[in-house]
Design a protein around this motif. Structure first.
Motif, PDB file in Angstrom:
ATOM      1  N   ILE A   1    -101.823 -64.929 -46.672  1.00 55.87           N
ATOM      2  CA  ILE A   1    -101.111 -63.656 -46.573  1.00 55.87           C
ATOM      3  C   ILE A   1    -101.274 -62.917 -47.889  1.00 55.87           C
ATOM      4  O   ILE A   1    -100.966 -63.434 -48.959  1.00 55.87           O
ATOM      5  CB  ILE A   1     -99.632 -63.894 -46.260  1.00 55.87           C
ATOM      6  N   PHE A   2    -101.784 -61.702 -47.792  1.00 58.16           N
ATOM      7  CA  PHE A   2    -101.984 -60.881 -48.990  1.00 58.16           C
ATOM      8  C   PHE A   2    -100.660 -60.293 -49.467  1.00 58.16           C
ATOM      9  O   PHE A   2     -99.800 -59.932 -48.676  1.00 58.16           O
ATOM     10  CB  PHE A   2    -102.894 -59.683 -48.691  1.00 58.16           C
ATOM     11  N   THR A   3    -100.542 -60.161 -50.771  1.00 56.93           N
ATOM     12  CA  THR A   3     -99.503 -59.349 -51.383  1.00 56.93           C
ATOM     13  C   THR A   3    -100.246 -58.261 -52.133  1.00 56.93           C
ATOM     14  O   THR A   3    -101.103 -58.556 -52.972  1.00 56.93           O
ATOM     15  CB  THR A   3     -98.646 -60.169 -52.368  1.00 56.93           C
ATOM     16  N   ILE A   4     -99.952 -57.001 -51.805  1.00 58.88           N
ATOM     17  CA  ILE A   4    -100.684 -55.886 -52.397  1.00 58.88           C
ATOM     18  C   ILE A   4     -99.684 -54.894 -52.951  1.00 58.88           C
ATOM     19  O   ILE A   4     -98.697 -54.545 -52.292  1.00 58.88           O
ATOM     20  CB  ILE A   4    -101.569 -55.189 -51.346  1.00 58.88           C
ATOM     21  N   GLU A   5     -99.935 -54.440 -54.168  1.00 61.59           N
ATOM     22  CA  GLU A   5     -99.057 -53.456 -54.794  1.00 61.59           C
ATOM     23  C   GLU A   5     -99.876 -52.538 -55.681  1.00 61.59           C
ATOM     24  O   GLU A   5    -100.971 -52.896 -56.105  1.00 61.59           O
ATOM     25  CB  GLU A   5     -97.970 -54.159 -55.605  1.00 61.59           C
ATOM     26  N   PHE A   6     -99.325 -51.358 -55.949  1.00 58.22           N
ATOM     27  CA  PHE A   6     -99.992 -50.462 -56.887  1.00 58.22           C
ATOM     28  C   PHE A   6     -99.936 -51.083 -58.272  1.00 58.22           C
ATOM     29  O   PHE A   6     -98.949 -51.715 -58.651  1.00 58.22           O
ATOM     30  CB  PHE A   6     -99.312 -49.083 -56.916  1.00 58.22           C
ATOM     31  N   TYR A   7    -101.003 -50.927 -59.017  1.00 60.34           N
ATOM     32  CA  TYR A   7    -101.089 -51.473 -60.367  1.00 60.34           C
ATOM     33  C   TYR A   7    -101.296 -50.311 -61.314  1.00 60.34           C
ATOM     34  O   TYR A   7    -102.194 -49.500 -61.125  1.00 60.34           O
ATOM     35  CB  TYR A   7    -102.279 -52.436 -60.466  1.00 60.34           C
ATOM     36  N   SER A   8    -100.460 -50.234 -62.331  1.00 61.13           N
ATOM     37  CA  SER A   8    -100.671 -49.199 -63.337  1.00 61.13           C
ATOM     38  C   SER A   8    -100.955 -49.872 -64.658  1.00 61.13           C
ATOM     39  O   SER A   8    -100.177 -50.705 -65.127  1.00 61.13           O
ATOM     40  CB  SER A   8     -99.465 -48.277 -63.440  1.00 61.13           C
TER      41      SER A   8
END
Length: 113
Positions: free
Chosen positions: A88-95
Protein backbone atom coordinates in the motif's frame (compact mmCIF):
# COMPACT_ATOMS: atom_id res chain seq x y z
CA UNK A 1 18.43 6.74 -10.36
CA UNK A 2 16.12 8.94 -12.36
CA UNK A 3 13.70 7.53 -14.90
CA UNK A 4 15.25 9.84 -17.45
CA UNK A 5 18.76 8.40 -17.37
CA UNK A 6 22.14 9.49 -16.12
CA UNK A 7 22.39 12.76 -18.01
CA UNK A 8 22.29 14.58 -14.70
CA UNK A 9 19.40 15.68 -12.57
CA UNK A 10 16.53 17.43 -14.32
CA UNK A 11 15.64 21.00 -13.48
CA UNK A 12 13.08 20.52 -10.74
CA UNK A 13 12.54 24.19 -10.04
CA UNK A 14 8.85 25.00 -10.46
CA UNK A 15 7.79 21.35 -10.19
CA UNK A 16 5.55 19.65 -7.64
CA UNK A 17 7.17 16.77 -5.80
CA UNK A 18 5.38 13.80 -4.33
CA UNK A 19 7.03 11.61 -1.74
CA UNK A 20 6.03 7.99 -2.37
CA UNK A 21 6.60 5.79 0.68
CA UNK A 22 6.47 2.05 1.12
CA UNK A 23 7.75 0.96 -2.28
CA UNK A 24 9.46 -2.40 -2.53
CA UNK A 25 13.23 -2.51 -2.74
CA UNK A 26 12.98 -3.95 -6.24
CA UNK A 27 10.80 -1.15 -7.61
CA UNK A 28 12.45 0.90 -10.34
CA UNK A 29 11.72 4.32 -11.79
CA UNK A 30 10.57 2.53 -14.94
CA UNK A 31 7.97 0.69 -12.83
CA UNK A 32 6.62 3.88 -11.24
CA UNK A 33 6.62 6.13 -14.31
CA UNK A 34 3.61 4.60 -16.14
CA UNK A 35 1.62 4.38 -12.91
CA UNK A 36 2.00 8.12 -12.23
CA UNK A 37 2.13 9.35 -15.83
CA UNK A 38 -1.54 8.52 -16.34
CA UNK A 39 -2.43 11.44 -14.03
CA UNK A 40 -0.33 14.11 -15.73
CA UNK A 41 3.06 15.26 -17.03
CA UNK A 42 5.73 13.55 -14.93
CA UNK A 43 8.97 15.53 -15.03
CA UNK A 44 11.07 13.00 -13.10
CA UNK A 45 10.95 9.85 -10.99
CA UNK A 46 13.83 9.46 -8.54
CA UNK A 47 14.45 6.52 -6.21
CA UNK A 48 17.24 7.22 -3.69
CA UNK A 49 19.71 4.35 -3.30
CA UNK A 50 21.87 3.24 -0.41
CA UNK A 51 25.44 4.39 -1.11
CA UNK A 52 26.99 1.19 0.15
CA UNK A 53 24.67 -1.48 -1.23
CA UNK A 54 23.06 0.33 -4.15
CA UNK A 55 19.64 -0.93 -3.06
CA UNK A 56 16.53 1.21 -2.98
CA UNK A 57 15.84 2.95 0.32
CA UNK A 58 12.11 2.14 0.02
CA UNK A 59 10.79 5.50 -1.13
CA UNK A 60 10.71 7.66 -4.25
CA UNK A 61 10.10 11.18 -5.46
CA UNK A 62 7.75 11.72 -8.38
CA UNK A 63 7.77 15.23 -9.81
CA UNK A 64 4.96 16.79 -11.82
CA UNK A 65 4.90 19.94 -13.90
CA UNK A 66 1.48 21.01 -12.61
CA UNK A 67 0.05 21.02 -9.08
CA UNK A 68 -3.43 19.85 -10.08
CA UNK A 69 -1.97 16.77 -11.78
CA UNK A 70 0.12 15.97 -8.71
CA UNK A 71 -2.97 16.38 -6.54
CA UNK A 72 -4.92 14.01 -8.77
CA UNK A 73 -2.19 11.36 -8.38
CA UNK A 74 -2.28 11.74 -4.59
CA UNK A 75 -6.06 11.39 -4.54
CA UNK A 76 -6.05 8.31 -6.77
CA UNK A 77 -3.02 6.46 -5.37
CA UNK A 78 -2.54 7.39 -1.70
CA UNK A 79 -3.46 4.45 0.50
CA UNK A 80 -4.08 2.25 -2.51
CA UNK A 81 -2.68 -1.12 -3.47
CA UNK A 82 -1.59 -0.67 -7.12
CA UNK A 83 -1.44 -3.88 -9.18
CA UNK A 84 2.04 -5.42 -9.38
CA UNK A 85 3.37 -3.44 -6.42
CA UNK A 86 2.19 -5.69 -3.57
CA UNK A 87 2.26 -2.86 -1.02
CA UNK A 88 0.00 0.00 0.00
CA UNK A 89 1.46 3.31 -1.09
CA UNK A 90 1.61 6.36 1.13
CA UNK A 91 1.88 9.48 -1.01
CA UNK A 92 2.17 13.08 0.11
CA UNK A 93 3.33 16.40 -1.24
CA UNK A 94 6.99 17.02 -0.50
CA UNK A 95 8.40 20.49 -0.11
CA UNK A 96 12.13 20.83 -0.14
CA UNK A 97 13.36 23.01 2.66
CA UNK A 98 15.19 26.05 1.34
CA UNK A 99 17.51 26.12 4.33
CA UNK A 100 18.44 22.62 5.41
CA UNK A 101 21.15 23.56 7.87
CA UNK A 102 24.14 22.92 5.66
CA UNK A 103 25.77 26.34 5.61
CA UNK A 104 28.39 27.30 8.20
CA UNK A 105 26.04 30.03 9.38
CA UNK A 106 23.35 27.45 10.16
CA UNK A 107 25.74 25.27 12.11
CA UNK A 108 26.68 28.14 14.40
CA UNK A 109 30.17 28.49 12.91
CA UNK A 110 29.69 31.99 11.60
CA UNK A 111 28.55 34.70 13.93
CA UNK A 112 26.56 37.62 12.64
CA UNK A 113 27.39 41.04 14.09
Amino acid sequence: MSHFGRSGPPDIKDTYSLLVLNISFRTTADDLFPLFDRYGKVVDVFIPRDRRTGESRGFAFVRYKYADEAQKAVERLDGKFPPLFFMIFTIEFYSQRKNCGSSPEDKGQVKKP
